[in-house]
Design an enzyme around this catalytic site. Structure first.
Site, PDB file in Angstrom:
ATOM      1  CG  ASP A  78      39.978  38.589  30.756  1.00 39.00           C
ATOM      2  OD1 ASP A  78      39.083  38.052  31.444  1.00 39.00           O
ATOM      3  OD2 ASP A  78      40.886  39.280  31.261  1.00 39.00           O
ATOM      4  CD  GLU A 144      40.271  37.073  36.771  1.00 37.63           C
ATOM      5  OE1 GLU A 144      40.509  36.739  37.944  1.00 37.63           O
ATOM      6  OE2 GLU A 144      41.061  36.833  35.827  1.00 37.63           O
TER       7      GLU A 144
END
Length: 482
Positions: A78, A144
């Site tokens: 991400d 994350e």
């Protein structure tokens, strides 16, 4: 494909270009994961995905290298979605990279080098047929940037291996070997109200503090807008508090705060007190631009906190343990800290958000307990949210020593080692598999989380060459350091 696909090393940049072309903000990583899985499967590599969407890709050892320990290259899928145009939709619109001299940027948005560069480097290593080394794996996690959620939910079976190189830290030439664990802690304050019968409706606003990341900047004397405004309000006996609001993110030091009150005294005198408080704060924080402003407001609720509740709330906020609790002289970083991050006033509930960090999990738990005990005096209940473990540095381990030897042989200078007072997935991954040796490094992504983010083209190439050399030489270095 864009112009960056022709950059060198081409096998890295073609993957980064692909990553940019597939929208992948936090919570929307599935399409990118599926594309990487498809490419790896077509290359004959084994792919596994756990129930939350973390992906592992395994590459077998080259002939004669089967007995060497496995190296896992780990990165998160991400990116942080920030654009100059607030209407830019990262869930449907790709990032547009372009070459700007010796760097790669994105047009009007974050580039996603954090951690697209790490994903691209790992995929290039996994698919480089010229690389004759031991077994390799790529581990690609989700979420994350929104609390390390993918790493926390990772299936332990995806962590099989001896060495793990996290590709989420820079700058080039510096490796991270430890990080703080952390937890968010929310306190709930139940307000009691009474009707205000007299006074002037005003808003008191504190602005201009520097703020910053609560891991990187907690020791930089940047002040805390919540504590400062609460301290000022405590000195004003003729106010009746309607609301107190400040902050947004739990990992940010609050740089502004506002309170709405009914004031029953001399307005000129209050303004004089505000001017003096503002001057003292400027001197304390050594920062111009700080303002404590008083303005009239309309349609203010007549419901104010009772005197007892107001005193308890403002005392708790102004005296809350905050900042650096413990400093590590050897590593020259903050070891344990707390950040009073946000206050939100609702009709039925006032929520106070904090976060505690430490290299040592027990110290972080003690810090959280200290905060809970403090706010309990004001009648607040406490809830720990999303705790994650720290990563204690082990500089003498084979992986760290091996990376140091390889870097020194290639660049004739030492690899700098550090630990950070912020969270990395390594803390969680090391907790899940205590046998793993860990290090975190990368090419660096200056300006990450902003539209100014960029990747230095040369540094990407140097990082890739270094990682290939580690793949070829880790077992040799490890042998000599045991």
């Amino acid at each position: 494909m864009s112009e960056i696909s022709d950059l060198s090393p081409q096998n890295v940049w073609k993957f980064f270009d692909l990553i940019c072309s597939i929208p992948h903000p936090s919570g929307h990583e599935a399409a990118l994961a599926e594309k990487l899985k498809q490419i790896a499967t077509e290359a004959g590599l084994l792919c596994r995905m756990d129930k939350v969407g973390n992906l592992r890709i395994d590459r077998p050892a080259a002939p004669g290298k089967e007995d060497l320990p496995r190296i896992i290259f780990q990165a998160h899928l991400d990116m942080v979605p920030v654009a100059e145009d607030e209407n830019f939709d990262f869930t449907t619109t790709p990032v547009t990279p372009y070459i700007d001299g010796d760097v790669v940027r994105a047009r009007g948005t974050t580039l996603g080098g954090d951690d697209g560069a790490g994903v691209a480097l790992a995929m290039a290593l996994l698919t480089d047929e010229t690389l004759q080394c031991g077994p390799l794996s790529g581990l690609f996690t989700i979420g994350e940037e929104v609390g390390l959620t993918g790493a926390a939910a990772l299936d332990d079976e995806l962590l099989e291996g001896k060495y793990l190189i996290n590709l989420d830290c820079g700058p080039l030439g510096c490796a991270t070997i430890g990080c703080a664990g952390g937890a968010r802690q929310e306190f709930k304050f139940i307000p009691e109200y009474e009707n205000c019968t007299a006074g002037m409706p005003i808003q008191i606003t504190l602005t201009g503090l520097q703020g910053g990341h609560s891991g990187d900047c907690i020791d930089k004397n940047r002040g805390n807008a919540i504590k400062s405004l609460a301290a000022f309000l405590l000195e004003q006996p003729q106010i009746k508090l309607v609301s107190f609001n400040s902050g947004s993110a739990d990992n940010a030091i609050p740089h502004e705060a506002q309170a709405q009150v009914w004031f029953g005294g001399d307005l000129k005198q209050l303004q004089n007190h505000a001017a003096l408080f503002e001057l003292l704060l400027k001197n304390e924080l050594k920062r111009d631009g700080i303002k404590l402003e008083i303005s009239e407001v309309s349609n203010l609720s007549l419901q104010t906190l009772t005197s007892e509740k107001q005193q308890k709330l403002l005392t708790a906020l102004s005296l809350a343990p905050n900042g650096v609790f413990e400093f590590d002289d050897e590593l020259q970083i903050v070891r344990t800290s707390s950040n009073l991050a946000a206050v939100f006033t609702g009709k039925e509930l006032i929520r106070i958000r904090t976060s505690q960090r430490s290299l040592d999990d027990a110290a972080r738990e003690n810090a959280s307990a200290m905060l809970a005990e403090h706010f309990a005096l004001a009648g607040c209940s406490a809830e720990i949210i999303s705790p994650y473990p720290g990563w204690n540095p082990v500089p003498e381990c084979c992986l760290v020593q091996s990376c140091c030897k390889v870097w020194k042989s290639m660049h004739n200078e030492p690899l700098k080692l550090n630990a950070i007072h912020a969270g990395l997935e390594c803390g969680i991954l090391g907790k899940k598999n205590p046998e793993l040796e860990l290090i975190s490094l990368g090419p660096g992504e200056p300006g990450c989380h902003t539209p100014k983010e960029y990747l230095q083209i040369e540094n990407v190439a140097l990082c890739y060459d270094f990682l290939k050399a580690v793949c070829l030489n880790l077992h040799k270095c490890a042998y000599f350091t045991r």
